[in-house]
Enzyme design. Sequence first.
Site: not given
Length: 501
Positions: A177, A305
């Site tokens: 991220e 995720e």
Amino acid sequence: MATFTNILESEEPSITINPSHKLAKINDNIYGGFTEHMGRCIYGGIYDPGNPLSDENGYRKDVIEAMRELNVPVVRYPGGNFVATYHWLDGVGPKEKRPPRPELAWLGLETNEFGTDEFLKWCETIGTEPYFALNFGTALGWVEYCNSSNNTYYANLRRQNGREKPYNVKYWALGNEMWGPWQVGQMTKEDYAKKAYQWAKALKLLDPSIELILCGETGYSTWDSYVLKECIKWDVHSLGGSMTASLISMHSIHIYTAAAEHLPNATAPRSAERAIEITARLIDLARIENGVPHTVPRQTICFDEWNVWDPTRAPGDKGAEEKYTLSDALAVGVWLNVFIRQSKYIGMANIAQSVNVISPLMTTKSGLLKQTTWWPLLLFSKYMRGYTLAINVRCAEYLGPTEPAWIRGTIETPWLDVSATISDEGWVSLAVVNVHETRGFETRLEGIGSGSVEVLTVTGQAVTVVNVEGKEEIGIKKSQWDGKGLFSFPKHSLTMLRWKA
Ligand code: AHR
């Protein structure tokens, strides 16, 4: 893949299936897990020394058993956000010498008692493959420590720490991220693409056998299209002149879904389906624009995720211990249907996370609680492997609000969310999530043959039911169906039908 024919509420729904219409091989790695140094995932989750439920290594035996039952093929580690400031060297060698450090992702303290060797040994105990997320700066030494058989500094350090044989960790993610404002080391897409490409080159030079995963966002953002365009190239120069290689094997995307109301909650994973469809096209676009020849295998999506998570009700810095309802279990059923339908594009998917943190499994001092979401995961992992089958679903559609709102107008939300597989042994499995809160659907099943059908059902009294210690209301109910007439999919349920083709 499933095609959807929208009909009136008053019409009879049907599902058409043909066991010979195989679409794509399902990568077993869609049933991957994820363990982060966050909350009680590692400490008190997979690692709990001194607890009578743990083995001589401090690993919780009940968690090992559950991971084996789930047949988890790959587990991501050590984060997540945690990896941004992690230095793997802090977590190797004699435990008494390991430095405690402030932990900046979740604002805790990292003792480093559990590190690379402990995790890799845990993976070997379970029989699962490790997948490491790295940060730029410490990556080369880490790959050398794990994978090198040479007489070099970090490979020798591994030997000194008791491990002669290289671990051969295959999957490495180029950051986590990196676009996020919560990230220590947040970057612009331009900076990330440049850095990721350089690091990818160095890492592949060090160990050409590894597979690198590019850090994407949701799959439908400018970040995704930019970094794909910059990094999906024909990387002949750095790979010993091979004409068939690429630095990047997969593109990672993350999505968490959640909504307070049942129907927006259960249909929210349809946004992930649209995200996958968009990402697959962005990958193709990058390949076309950069002239990547067909001999370079098409990059796949690493959905590393995914889950149901509302960070306002289960905040990350408080351990993110979500209590999952039946509605959430149905959402997980839809999530898994998405991965089956889109299997052609998916190289890996990792439920976030595997233990205690937004997880289907919760350790207590005296045992292991299986939350509602455990059951769809178990059913899919056990039975939905092999090949995706083409199906057509005719039914009416939920037309109310969605989460996110853009689902409406970009993808449909049928009452019956369906996927189908056929195993190598010829077992057909049909997974049907009826998201309707009050109505069952008498459905015609075309193409299922005439033999006996095994029926596995996950449902409960109400969509709000949760499993608590000592009272696990949600589980799997088994029955048989003679395959004749219409099949009734109960309200708010997941049903798996299985038969031999
Ligand atoms: O899985 C919990 C967190 O969610 C991860 O650390 C991070 O990557 C994401 O934002």
